[in-house]
Write an enzyme that holds these catalytic residues in place. Structure first.
Site, PDB file in Angstrom:
ATOM      1  N   ASP A 116     -10.336  -4.106  -5.134  1.00 39.61           N
ATOM      2  CA  ASP A 116      -9.714  -3.191  -4.170  1.00 39.61           C
ATOM      3  C   ASP A 116     -10.321  -1.792  -4.340  1.00 39.61           C
ATOM      4  O   ASP A 116     -10.185  -1.192  -5.401  1.00 39.61           O
ATOM      5  CB  ASP A 116      -8.200  -3.156  -4.416  1.00 39.61           C
ATOM      6  CG  ASP A 116      -7.432  -2.438  -3.319  1.00 39.61           C
ATOM      7  OD1 ASP A 116      -7.995  -1.529  -2.690  1.00 39.61           O
ATOM      8  OD2 ASP A 116      -6.261  -2.789  -3.107  1.00 39.61           O
ATOM      9  N   HIS A 164      -8.450  -4.775  -0.575  1.00 36.95           N
ATOM     10  CA  HIS A 164      -7.145  -4.218  -0.223  1.00 36.95           C
ATOM     11  C   HIS A 164      -6.379  -5.096   0.765  1.00 36.95           C
ATOM     12  O   HIS A 164      -5.247  -4.805   1.122  1.00 36.95           O
ATOM     13  CB  HIS A 164      -7.335  -2.806   0.350  1.00 36.95           C
ATOM     14  CG  HIS A 164      -6.101  -1.959   0.289  1.00 36.95           C
ATOM     15  ND1 HIS A 164      -5.478  -1.614  -0.890  1.00 36.95           N
ATOM     16  CD2 HIS A 164      -5.361  -1.391   1.278  1.00 36.95           C
ATOM     17  CE1 HIS A 164      -4.417  -0.859  -0.629  1.00 36.95           C
ATOM     18  NE2 HIS A 164      -4.315  -0.719   0.682  1.00 36.95           N
ATOM     19  N   SER A 208       0.841  -1.200   0.000  1.00 39.74           N
ATOM     20  CA  SER A 208       0.000   0.000   0.000  1.00 39.74           C
ATOM     21  C   SER A 208       0.880   1.255   0.000  1.00 39.74           C
ATOM     22  O   SER A 208       1.638   1.466  -0.946  1.00 39.74           O
ATOM     23  CB  SER A 208      -0.962  -0.069   1.197  1.00 39.74           C
ATOM     24  OG  SER A 208      -1.991   0.884   1.082  1.00 39.74           O
TER      25      SER A 208
END
Length: 194
Positions: free
Chosen positions: A148, A179, A99
């Site tokens: 996501d 995610h 991320s």
């Protein structure tokens, strides 16, 4: 910029892994995972030094998916300097980020393409058009969720296509979720590192 970081020495001549945590994580988030994936490796995990409502990040953003590009440029340069200062003569330098950590790692790779031999970007979001760079010889794995909400699938595909256009051996591994990190994703990372 001085980073707080976790470091575990590896065997002589073993690969070096840098890990980069996600928003709200810290230098311990993926440190142990890197050791599990490659037990002999030297592992260095820097802590993001930007606080967003108490959650650690590597650079500022103005909103979800809207980056402060000036801050990103400064922090990319600082992180590239950190990596260069700590990589020594490791024969293989691996970057693993999730991320926000994947985003700073991707930005460093785009700015200083010779720092890493292998790059693992888990759920990256690169909402700008990177300039072309020479990445021949670099291996890249991108992992992502098809659903996501933070990193839309078309943007992930665009990033994978960009890497391939730079002469990179790039793999893209999808899972059916969002995610979150999934076991099949970590299995893909393990296969990539073999």
């Amino acid at each position: 910029m001085t980073y707080t970081f976790n470091e575990t020495p590896g065997s002589p001549g073993a690969p070096l892994i840098f890990t980069f945590h996600g928003t709200g994580g810290n230098e311990n988030q993926f440190h142990g995972l890197a050791q599990e994936l490659m037990p002999q490796a030297h592992v260095i995990s820097p802590r993001g030094d930007v606080s967003e409502q108490g959650m650690l990040r590597y650079f500022r953003r103005k909103a979800e998916g809207v980056y402060d590009m000036e801050d990103l440029a400064q922090r990319t340069s600082a992180m590239a300097d950190f990596v260069a200062a700590h990589k020594g003569d490791a024969p293989r330098v691996i970057g693993l980020g999730y991320s926000n950590g994947a985003n700073i790692l991707a930005s460093v790779v785009m700015a200083r393409p010779q720092l890493f031999s292998d790059v693992i970007l888990m759920h990256p979001l690169i909402p700008w058009q990177p300039a072309p760079v020479d990445l021949k010889g670099t291996r890249v794995l991108i992992t992502a969720g098809k659903h996501d909400p933070i990193c839309p699938a078309p943007m992930t595909q665009t990033l994978a296509d960009w890497f391939k256009a730079q002469g990179v051996e790039a793999e893209l591994h999808w899972h059916q979720g969002g995610h979150e990190l999934r076991n099949e994703e970590l299995a893909a990372v393990q296969d990539f590192l073999r």
